[in-house]
Enzyme design. Structure first.
Site, PDB file in Angstrom:
ATOM      1  N   PRO A 134       4.620 -10.415   4.508  1.00  0.00           N
ATOM      2  CA  PRO A 134       3.387  -9.673   4.786  1.00  0.00           C
ATOM      3  C   PRO A 134       3.587  -8.593   5.856  1.00  0.00           C
ATOM      4  CG  PRO A 134       2.919 -12.013   4.617  1.00  0.00           C
ATOM      5  CD  PRO A 134       4.404 -11.873   4.520  1.00  0.00           C
ATOM      6  N   ALA A 136       6.689  -7.404   6.811  1.00  0.00           N
ATOM      7  CA  ALA A 136       8.009  -6.763   6.657  1.00  0.00           C
ATOM      8  C   ALA A 136       8.171  -6.295   5.219  1.00  0.00           C
ATOM      9  CB  ALA A 136       9.133  -7.735   7.032  1.00  0.00           C
ATOM     10  N   GLY A 137       7.754  -5.043   4.983  1.00  0.00           N
ATOM     11  CA  GLY A 137       7.890  -4.448   3.649  1.00  0.00           C
ATOM     12  C   GLY A 137       9.079  -3.509   3.652  1.00  0.00           C
ATOM     13  N   HIS A 343      -2.989  13.210 -25.142  1.00  0.00           N
ATOM     14  CA  HIS A 343      -3.755  12.272 -25.967  1.00  0.00           C
ATOM     15  C   HIS A 343      -5.269  12.441 -25.791  1.00  0.00           C
ATOM     16  CE1 HIS A 343       0.114  10.246 -26.510  1.00  0.00           C
ATOM     17  NE2 HIS A 343      -0.452   9.535 -27.476  1.00  0.00           N
ATOM     18  N   GLU A 368      11.555  -2.087  -4.558  1.00  0.00           N
ATOM     19  CA  GLU A 368      12.975  -1.815  -4.231  1.00  0.00           C
ATOM     20  C   GLU A 368      13.166  -0.516  -3.447  1.00  0.00           C
ATOM     21  OE1 GLU A 368      15.846  -2.801  -7.284  1.00  0.00           O
ATOM     22  OE2 GLU A 368      14.380  -4.179  -8.133  1.00  0.00           O
ATOM     23  N   GLU A 372       9.144   7.185  -0.373  1.00  0.00           N
ATOM     24  CA  GLU A 372       9.320   7.703   0.995  1.00  0.00           C
ATOM     25  C   GLU A 372      10.600   7.148   1.609  1.00  0.00           C
ATOM     26  OE1 GLU A 372       6.403   6.323  -0.153  1.00  0.00           O
ATOM     27  OE2 GLU A 372       5.606   8.325  -0.556  1.00  0.00           O
TER      28      GLU A 372
END
Ligand SMILES: Cc1cc2nc3c(=O)[nH]c(=O)nc-3n(C[C@H](O)[C@H](O)[C@H](O)COP(=O)(O)OP(=O)(O)OC[C@H]3O[C@@H](n4cnc5c(N)ncnc54)[C@H](O)[C@@H]3O)c2cc1C
Length: 399
Positions: A134, A136-137, A343, A368, A372
């Site tokens: 949560p 640490a992305g 479309h 992954e 940025e």
């Protein structure tokens, strides 16, 4: 149909590309498996289907029941491009099986390889890769999940969020800190069985496109020291090595989704008539179609260049990999958006191919390493060693 990437692919790889394309057409596109109602059941079924066809074998070395002597980024890119053209969920299952297995291939001891890799190659066990938290992305070095050594075991406590295959995986490769004061050098990897009593699935998430994903929690989770992967403190290196191989494959998956959108634009735009003409007879739309195809080809070339470099040790691949992931995912988003525009209103109807692609492409610019973060890596590699940017001083961002 996809371009011939002959400069980067050998004849055996071109043969694989043709074979998997035929398989995707008959087993995925013709059967309409693209929008599963029950994502978890579909994920398990698709993994078995992929394993039976032999595609999962490309994520595992031959010695442990897989296909190649070593993992080939080009093979993975061929598979992900072709399979994502047919089903994003099938592509996810192949990719996550690879992500969860690669750390064991890279750093596992012979016993760990013998125990985990053959069942993964057969599709009998589902793998997962648990890095994100949560708090640490992108900044993975700040992860807080803690592993404390107690005798012959480690005790894990903490949360892992946005974990693909949470709830359906049989085992997770988990990254935790064994020495918080050491920062990125204090991270260690572990293999944790899904039925370990200290591991639970805290929540399952429903994303804009079907994807089995959720948060897992470790509460005094006892993991034998025999399940430690690699050395104490090697965790971040293992994570980076894994992401390094898989980064261009995300670009390949994006190219596959965009290829399907381009084909749909040509089909629809050639038959839909307004003002007495096919809408693709109007020059504005023809120009757009030309741009879609050209940008897509450029993306595919970057992906294959990066994969070729990874497969040829000694060739610098880091810059090419980040450029491939960044450009291919951003381009694919644009190509799919343009296809939807061609479309008209029909492109917005739930269940239509482009409506689904429009939702499915979005995650690839995030997971992954976001776009940025890829830009930061590219800039860091370009400025490394130049005045004011001493080598190795920057904080490591994800992947
Ligand atoms: C479909 C999906 C599947 C996933 N599967 C897995 C999995 O299996 N295992 C796993 O471990 N993780 C997984 N993830 C997590 C994924 O890797 C993270 O979502 C991603 O790394 C970004 O982290 P975050 O979402 O916390 O965003 P944050 O890091 O909080 O970033 C939020 C925004 O800030 C930007 N940002 C952050 N730092 C900087 C900076 N220094 N400069 C400029 N902009 C910045 C980001 O680019 C982004 O736009 C998955 C995510 C998705 C969406």
């Amino acid at each position: 149909m996809s371009d011939d990437m002959r400069p980067f692919l050998e004849s055996e790889q071109i043969a694989l590309q043709k074979k998997v394309r035929r398989w995707v057409d008959s087993q995925l596109i013709a059967r309409g498996v693209d929008e599963p109602e029950d994502p978890e059941a579909a994920a398990r079924r698709l993994l078995r289907l992929l394993a039976r066809a032999g595609w999962i074998g490309y994520t595992i070395p031959k010695r442990y029941g897989g296909k190649d002597t070593r993992i080939s980024a080009r093979h993975l890119c061929i598979l992900r491009e072709e399979i994502s053209r047919g089903s994003s969920m099938a592509d996810t299952m192949l990719a996550v099986q690879g992500l969860g297995s690669f750390p064991i291939i890279h750093a596992g001891n012979p016993e760990q390889k013998k125990e985990f890799l053959p069942p993964a190659a057969r599709g009998d066990q589902i793998a997962a890769f648990a890095l994100t938290e949560p708090e640490a992305g992108s900044d993975i070095a700040s992860l807080q999940c803690r592993a404390v050594r107690r005798g012959s075991a480690y005790i894990l406590n903490g949360l892992k969020s946005f974990i693909s295959n949470a709830g359906i995986a049989d085992n997770y490769v988990v990254f935790a800190t064994t020495r918080p004061a050491a920062g990125k050098s204090g991270i260690t990897a572990f293999i944790v069985d899904a039925d370990n009593p200290g591991l639970s699935v805290r929540e399952k998430l429903s994303l804009i496109a079907p994807h089995p994903i959720g948060t897992i929690e470790f509460r005094d989770c006892r993991v034998s020291v025999t399940r430690r992967l690699g050395r104490v403190g090697q965790g971040l290196e293992i994570a980076h090595a894994t992401l390094q191989v898989f980064r261009p494959t995300v670009g390949a998956a994006a190219v596959g989704l965009a290829q399907r959108a381009l084909e749909a634009a040509v089909d629809f735009g050639s038959s839909r008539r307004q003002f007495g003409r096919a809408i693709l007879d109007f020059q504005g739309n023809r120009f757009r179609l030309a741009e879609m195809a050209t940008e897509l080809r450029a993306a595919r070339l970057l992906v294959h260049d990066a994969a070729w470099r990874i497969d040829h040790p000694g060739k610098d691949s880091a810059l090419a990999s980040s450029m491939a992931k960044l450009f291919a995912t951003e381009t694919a988003q644009r190509v799919i958006d343009w296809s939807l525009q061609i479309h008209g209103g029909r492109g917005l109807v739930s269940g239509s191919v482009v409506e689904r692609l429009y939702r499915e492409i979005r995650a690839l610019r995030i997971y992954e390493g976001t776009s940025e973060i890829q830009r930061l890596i590219i800039a860091r590699l370009l400025t490394q060693g130049s005045r004011g940017h001493p080598k190795g001083k920057s904080r490591p961002a994800r992947s």
